[in-house]
Motif scaffolding. Structure first.
Motif, PDB file in Angstrom:
ATOM      1  N   LYS A  25       0.807  -1.220   0.000  1.00 60.92           N
ATOM      2  CA  LYS A  25       0.000   0.000   0.000  1.00 60.92           C
ATOM      3  C   LYS A  25       0.841   1.271   0.000  1.00 60.92           C
ATOM      4  N   ILE A  26       0.187   2.336  -0.414  1.00 65.76           N
ATOM      5  CA  ILE A  26       0.744   3.684  -0.328  1.00 65.76           C
ATOM      6  C   ILE A  26      -0.249   4.514   0.479  1.00 65.76           C
ATOM      7  N   ASP A  27       0.194   5.093   1.579  1.00 64.07           N
ATOM      8  CA  ASP A  27      -0.681   5.929   2.406  1.00 64.07           C
ATOM      9  C   ASP A  27      -0.720   7.346   1.835  1.00 64.07           C
ATOM     10  N   ILE A  28      -1.941   7.853   1.650  1.00 63.26           N
ATOM     11  CA  ILE A  28      -2.118   9.205   1.116  1.00 63.26           C
ATOM     12  C   ILE A  28      -2.792  10.055   2.195  1.00 63.26           C
ATOM     13  N   PRO A  29      -2.011  10.871   2.931  1.00 67.01           N
ATOM     14  CA  PRO A  29      -2.608  11.703   3.986  1.00 67.01           C
ATOM     15  C   PRO A  29      -3.445  12.830   3.404  1.00 67.01           C
ATOM     16  N   LEU A  30      -4.711  12.884   3.808  1.00 70.65           N
ATOM     17  CA  LEU A  30      -5.627  13.922   3.353  1.00 70.65           C
ATOM     18  C   LEU A  30      -6.157  14.676   4.574  1.00 70.65           C
ATOM     19  N   PRO A  31      -6.780  15.822   4.387  1.00 72.13           N
ATOM     20  CA  PRO A  31      -7.197  16.654   5.530  1.00 72.13           C
ATOM     21  C   PRO A  31      -8.005  15.932   6.606  1.00 72.13           C
ATOM     22  N   MET A  32      -8.973  15.108   6.207  1.00 68.19           N
ATOM     23  CA  MET A  32      -9.854  14.493   7.201  1.00 68.19           C
ATOM     24  C   MET A  32      -9.643  12.995   7.369  1.00 68.19           C
ATOM     25  N   TYR A  33      -8.844  12.385   6.484  1.00 64.60           N
ATOM     26  CA  TYR A  33      -8.760  10.928   6.508  1.00 64.60           C
ATOM     27  C   TYR A  33      -7.551  10.500   5.689  1.00 64.60           C
ATOM     28  N   THR A  34      -6.862   9.473   6.123  1.00 65.68           N
ATOM     29  CA  THR A  34      -5.730   8.946   5.365  1.00 65.68           C
ATOM     30  C   THR A  34      -6.222   7.847   4.428  1.00 65.68           C
ATOM     31  N   PHE A  37      -3.938   3.488  -0.684  1.00 64.70           N
ATOM     32  CA  PHE A  37      -3.986   2.920  -2.029  1.00 64.70           C
ATOM     33  C   PHE A  37      -3.267   1.578  -1.988  1.00 64.70           C
ATOM     34  N   THR A  38      -4.010   0.508  -2.238  1.00 65.52           N
ATOM     35  CA  THR A  38      -3.459  -0.839  -2.106  1.00 65.52           C
ATOM     36  C   THR A  38      -3.657  -1.647  -3.387  1.00 65.52           C
ATOM     37  N   LEU A  39      -3.138  -2.866  -3.365  1.00 61.79           N
ATOM     38  CA  LEU A  39      -3.322  -3.788  -4.490  1.00 61.79           C
ATOM     39  C   LEU A  39      -4.526  -4.707  -4.281  1.00 61.79           C
ATOM     40  N   GLN A  40      -5.331  -4.425  -3.270  1.00 62.26           N
ATOM     41  CA  GLN A  40      -6.537  -5.229  -3.056  1.00 62.26           C
ATOM     42  C   GLN A  40      -7.428  -5.224  -4.295  1.00 62.26           C
ATOM     43  N   TRP A  41      -7.593  -4.052  -4.889  1.00 59.66           N
ATOM     44  CA  TRP A  41      -8.470  -3.915  -6.045  1.00 59.66           C
ATOM     45  C   TRP A  41      -8.013  -4.803  -7.198  1.00 59.66           C
ATOM     46  N   PHE A  42      -6.709  -4.951  -7.359  1.00 58.86           N
ATOM     47  CA  PHE A  42      -6.168  -5.814  -8.417  1.00 58.86           C
ATOM     48  C   PHE A  42      -6.663  -7.249  -8.243  1.00 58.86           C
ATOM     49  N   PHE A  43      -6.614  -7.747  -7.018  1.00 59.42           N
ATOM     50  CA  PHE A  43      -7.021  -9.135  -6.767  1.00 59.42           C
ATOM     51  C   PHE A  43      -8.541  -9.307  -6.782  1.00 59.42           C
ATOM     52  N   VAL A  44      -9.275  -8.247  -6.435  1.00 64.31           N
ATOM     53  CA  VAL A  44     -10.739  -8.286  -6.583  1.00 64.31           C
ATOM     54  C   VAL A  44     -11.093  -8.410  -8.065  1.00 64.31           C
ATOM     55  N   CYS A  65     -15.186 -10.921   6.349  1.00 66.94           N
ATOM     56  CA  CYS A  65     -15.539 -11.601   7.603  1.00 66.94           C
ATOM     57  C   CYS A  65     -14.295 -11.879   8.442  1.00 66.94           C
ATOM     58  N   ILE A  66     -13.213 -12.296   7.775  1.00 72.55           N
ATOM     59  CA  ILE A  66     -11.956 -12.558   8.493  1.00 72.55           C
ATOM     60  C   ILE A  66     -11.467 -11.284   9.171  1.00 72.55           C
ATOM     61  N   GLY A  67     -11.539 -10.172   8.443  1.00 70.86           N
ATOM     62  CA  GLY A  67     -11.095  -8.908   9.011  1.00 70.86           C
ATOM     63  C   GLY A  67     -11.979  -8.410  10.135  1.00 70.86           C
ATOM     64  N   LEU A  68     -13.285  -8.585   9.988  1.00 75.66           N
ATOM     65  CA  LEU A  68     -14.225  -8.076  10.991  1.00 75.66           C
ATOM     66  C   LEU A  68     -14.207  -8.868  12.291  1.00 75.66           C
ATOM     67  N   VAL A  69     -13.753 -10.116  12.248  1.00 75.79           N
ATOM     68  CA  VAL A  69     -13.667 -10.879  13.504  1.00 75.79           C
ATOM     69  C   VAL A  69     -12.395 -10.544  14.276  1.00 75.79           C
ATOM     70  N   GLY A  70     -11.527  -9.742  13.673  1.00 79.15           N
ATOM     71  CA  GLY A  70     -10.355  -9.281  14.420  1.00 79.15           C
ATOM     72  C   GLY A  70      -9.002  -9.536  13.799  1.00 79.15           C
ATOM     73  N   VAL A  71      -8.952 -10.350  12.752  1.00 76.52           N
ATOM     74  CA  VAL A  71      -7.662 -10.595  12.103  1.00 76.52           C
ATOM     75  C   VAL A  71      -7.273  -9.330  11.326  1.00 76.52           C
ATOM     76  N   PRO A  72      -6.065  -8.805  11.527  1.00 83.73           N
ATOM     77  CA  PRO A  72      -5.688  -7.513  10.905  1.00 83.73           C
ATOM     78  C   PRO A  72      -5.337  -7.631   9.419  1.00 83.73           C
ATOM     79  N   VAL A  73      -6.349  -7.921   8.617  1.00 80.28           N
ATOM     80  CA  VAL A  73      -6.112  -8.096   7.181  1.00 80.28           C
ATOM     81  C   VAL A  73      -6.528  -6.881   6.356  1.00 80.28           C
ATOM     82  N   PHE A  74      -7.055  -5.851   7.017  1.00 78.09           N
ATOM     83  CA  PHE A  74      -7.398  -4.621   6.311  1.00 78.09           C
ATOM     84  C   PHE A  74      -6.177  -3.700   6.293  1.00 78.09           C
ATOM     85  N   ALA A  75      -6.222  -2.691   5.453  1.00 75.61           N
ATOM     86  CA  ALA A  75      -5.076  -1.785   5.313  1.00 75.61           C
ATOM     87  C   ALA A  75      -4.716  -1.080   6.613  1.00 75.61           C
TER      88      ALA A  75
END
Length: 199
Positions: A25-34, A37-44, A65-75
């Motif tokens: 991923k590439i983190d893009i700092p913006l005024p209200m939210y960071t 940009f990741t490669l997730q979309w490529f695999f989707v 579901c894996i991410g929401l149960v607590g596994v840190p798989v989100f960006a």
């Protein structure tokens, strides 16, 4: 919905690939939210092109579901509270995008790098639409930090839509070459056997 072992395995594979994409991923700092940009979309995209509507959307749902149960798989980690993040809508957008990409691809008479751009573009629009609506609603109605549609679209969509479209083209090129392999695997026969029957 009853799935074969190979279908379950394939869904698990793409769920894992989407998770891996979150860490590239590439983190893009913006005024209200960071923005991340990741490669997730490529695999989707690859899931939609190669697995079809049902299995592609299921792969993304498994990942969420894996991410929401607590596994840190989100960006930015994981856990049930992730749904309160304004950017979670873009992850939800992956589900609709995967389904639409798969559904349109299944209906194409010819699947090559050029024709796959159509379902990729439809998926891209769906992904950004869901993400933008969710972002707007969370900012204005939950976080109480009002934001206009103009800011959402310009600062949080247009800034990454061009790189994401490049991923659409890249995934289309790769998938055009891989589709015969996945079609053979999921349909229970090899590409070599299919070629013999045509001969």
């Amino acid at each position: 919905m009853k799935l074969k072992t190979k279908e379950l395995t394939t869904c698990a594979l793409f769920a894992a690939l989407i998770a891996v994409g979150a860490f590239i991923k590439i983190d893009i700092p913006l005024p209200m939210y960071t923005m991340h940009f990741t490669l997730q979309w490529f695999f989707v995209l690859m899931a939609g092109f190669l697995l079809g509507a049902k299995l592609a959307s299921l792969s993304v749902i498994v990942y969420l579901c894996i991410g929401l149960v607590g596994v840190p798989v989100f960006a930015a980690g994981g856990g049930p509270t992730y749904i309160l993040r304004p950017g979670f809508g873009f992850l939800l957008g992956f589900v609709l995008a995967a389904f639409l990409i798969g559904a349109i691809t299944e209906k194409l008479k010819k699947t090559n790098a050029f024709t796959l751009i159509l379902p990729a573009t439809v998926g891209l629009v769906a992904y950004y639409t869901v993400g933008a609506i969710y972002f707007y609603c969370m900012k204005n109605f939950y976080a109480a930090t009002p934001v206009s549609w103009g800011i959402v679209i310009v600062d949080y969509c247009l800034i990454t839509v061009a790189p994401d479209f490049i991923l659409c083209v890249s995934a289309a090129v790769f998938s055009a070459k891989l589709r015969p392999v996945f079609e053979g695997m999921l349909n229970g026969y090899s590409v070599k056997h299919k070629a013999k029957n045509k001969a």
